[in-house]
Design a protein around this motif. Structure first.
Motif, short mmCIF file in Angstrom:
data_model
loop_
_atom_site.label_atom_id
_atom_site.label_comp_id
_atom_site.label_asym_id
_atom_site.label_seq_id
_atom_site.Cartn_x
_atom_site.Cartn_y
_atom_site.Cartn_z
N ALA A 176 0.83 -1.21 0.00
CA ALA A 176 0.00 0.00 0.00
C ALA A 176 0.86 1.25 0.00
O ALA A 176 0.53 2.25 -0.66
CB ALA A 176 -0.92 -0.01 1.22
N ASN A 196 2.06 1.77 -3.57
CA ASN A 196 1.00 2.34 -4.41
C ASN A 196 0.78 3.83 -4.11
O ASN A 196 0.60 4.64 -5.02
CB ASN A 196 -0.30 1.57 -4.19
N THR A 197 0.81 4.16 -2.83
CA THR A 197 0.63 5.57 -2.46
C THR A 197 1.77 6.42 -2.97
O THR A 197 1.56 7.55 -3.46
CB THR A 197 0.53 5.69 -0.93
N LEU A 214 1.47 9.46 -5.53
CA LEU A 214 1.90 10.75 -4.98
C LEU A 214 2.89 11.45 -5.91
O LEU A 214 2.77 12.65 -6.18
CB LEU A 214 2.52 10.53 -3.60
N HIS A 271 -3.86 2.82 -11.42
CA HIS A 271 -3.25 3.93 -10.70
C HIS A 271 -3.52 5.28 -11.35
O HIS A 271 -3.48 6.31 -10.67
CB HIS A 271 -1.73 3.72 -10.62
N TYR A 273 -2.04 11.94 0.43
CA TYR A 273 -1.65 10.86 1.34
C TYR A 273 -2.80 10.45 2.25
O TYR A 273 -2.98 9.27 2.55
CB TYR A 273 -0.46 11.33 2.16
N PRO A 296 -9.30 6.94 -3.95
CA PRO A 296 -8.76 5.57 -4.14
C PRO A 296 -9.78 4.48 -3.87
O PRO A 296 -9.79 3.45 -4.56
CB PRO A 296 -7.62 5.52 -3.12
N THR A 335 -4.30 1.89 -1.40
CA THR A 335 -3.37 2.83 -0.78
C THR A 335 -3.36 2.59 0.73
O THR A 335 -4.05 1.71 1.24
CB THR A 335 -3.78 4.27 -1.10
N ILE A 336 -2.61 3.40 1.45
CA ILE A 336 -2.52 3.18 2.88
C ILE A 336 -3.85 3.46 3.57
O ILE A 336 -4.19 2.82 4.57
CB ILE A 336 -1.41 4.04 3.49
N SER A 337 -4.62 4.41 3.03
CA SER A 337 -5.90 4.72 3.66
C SER A 337 -6.92 3.61 3.42
O SER A 337 -7.63 3.20 4.34
CB SER A 337 -6.44 6.05 3.12
#
Length: 303
Positions: free
Chosen positions: A98, A101-102, A106, A167, A235, A241, A252-254
């Protein structure tokens, strides 16, 4: 002579101290109250920010047994070096993938935002063309329109472009919907003297060369401001996403943190560890580069 001169030198000063004494005593409590309220507001504002972060850190260091025995999120853990929850969140939650991907989204989003925003601001400020005021008005209107109201049409456009569940879907949206960055660049470009453009034009430089060699190097404070503000927003973004990249491999991280609700829905210590992993990079970057944000915004608005 001495008896007469003595009272004359002492009298005005003595009367002045009696006249200004009550005023000084009257304003002193107000000043003390103002200082007290200032520090109290700072303490409350700091508590609003620090207490949730402290709760996340303390919860991430506790075990499931400790959570079952005491649900208070501010309770200290028995073992301050318990990193098992972080290991579970990092491996089973695919946080490394993740994060990759972020980072990919970014980098390309910020690069496109800087180029498109600075070029647009340069064209609007330096060139005189018919409909220039209309363009500025449309930019302002676009900034005021809530993004949720246009999501149906935006979803259809992204689907027709064939970038759905890739993406490039969030990258295109992040690059094309940032009106604030255009206004930040516009404020900085207005502070650059047009004599620099004229001197470069006399030397035979084209408008693109003037932008690349003259304008863009002078926009470093604005670029730093846009990169930090926009980078933190990308971010932390969850909506785009989640809607345009539903695949778990593209999370992603979220969105990866959101998926903890499935296998780890009741294990709040693991969810807190994942949240700490998400917060830590953005917190470090913001604390390190916060002076660029403040100086960039104030310099852009003050010129």
């Amino acid at each position: 002579m001495t008896a007469i001169a003595g009272p004359s030198r002492r009298g005005p000063g003595h009367r002045r101290s009696r006249r200004h004494g009550p005023a000084r005593r009257a304003t002193s409590p107000r000043a003390a109250l103002a200082v007290l309220l200032t520090y109290l507001s700072l303490v409350l504002a700091s508590a609003v920010v620090v207490v949730p972060l402290l709760a996340i850190v303390l919860t991430s260091l506790r075990t499931s047994g400790e959570m079952a025995a005491n649900g208070n999120p501010l309770s200290p853990p028995d073992d301050w070096f318990n990193l098992h929850n972080y290991k579970v969140a990092f491996t089973d939650g695919a946080m490394l993938q993740a994060l990759g991907n972020t980072a990919f989204i970014l980098v390309f989003s910020l690069l496109g935002t800087v180029l498109i925003g600075s070029m647009t601001a340069y064209a609007v400020d330096r060139f005189r063309f018919r409909g220039r005021r209309l363009v500025l008005t449309l930019f302002l209107v676009a900034a005021l329109v809530p993004g949720v109201t246009t999501q149906v049409a935006t979803y259809q456009v992204v689907n027709q472009l064939g970038v759905m569940n890739t993406h490039w879907a969030p990258i295109l949206l992040y690059m094309g919907t940032d009106i604030v960055s255009i206004y930040i660049f516009l404020q900085f470009i207005r502070s650059i003297p047009t004599s620099l453009d004229e001197a470069a034009r006399i030397d035979g430089a084209s408008p693109l060369t003037i932008y690349w060699r003259v304008i863009l190097p002078l926009l470093k404070p604005a670029i730093a401001t846009v990169v930090i503000v926009k980078g933190v927003a990308i971010y932390n973004d969850f909506y785009i996403p989640f809607l345009y990249m539903p695949s778990a491999e593209l999370g992603t991280i979220s969105t990866s943190l959101f998926r903890f609700k499935g296998p780890f829905g009741a294990h709040w210590e693991v969810v807190a560890a994942g949240a700490a992993l998400v917060i830590l990079p953005s917190l470090v970057v913001f604390l390190t580069l916060q002076r660029f944000i403040y100086s960039g915004l104030t310099r852009g608005s003050g010129r």
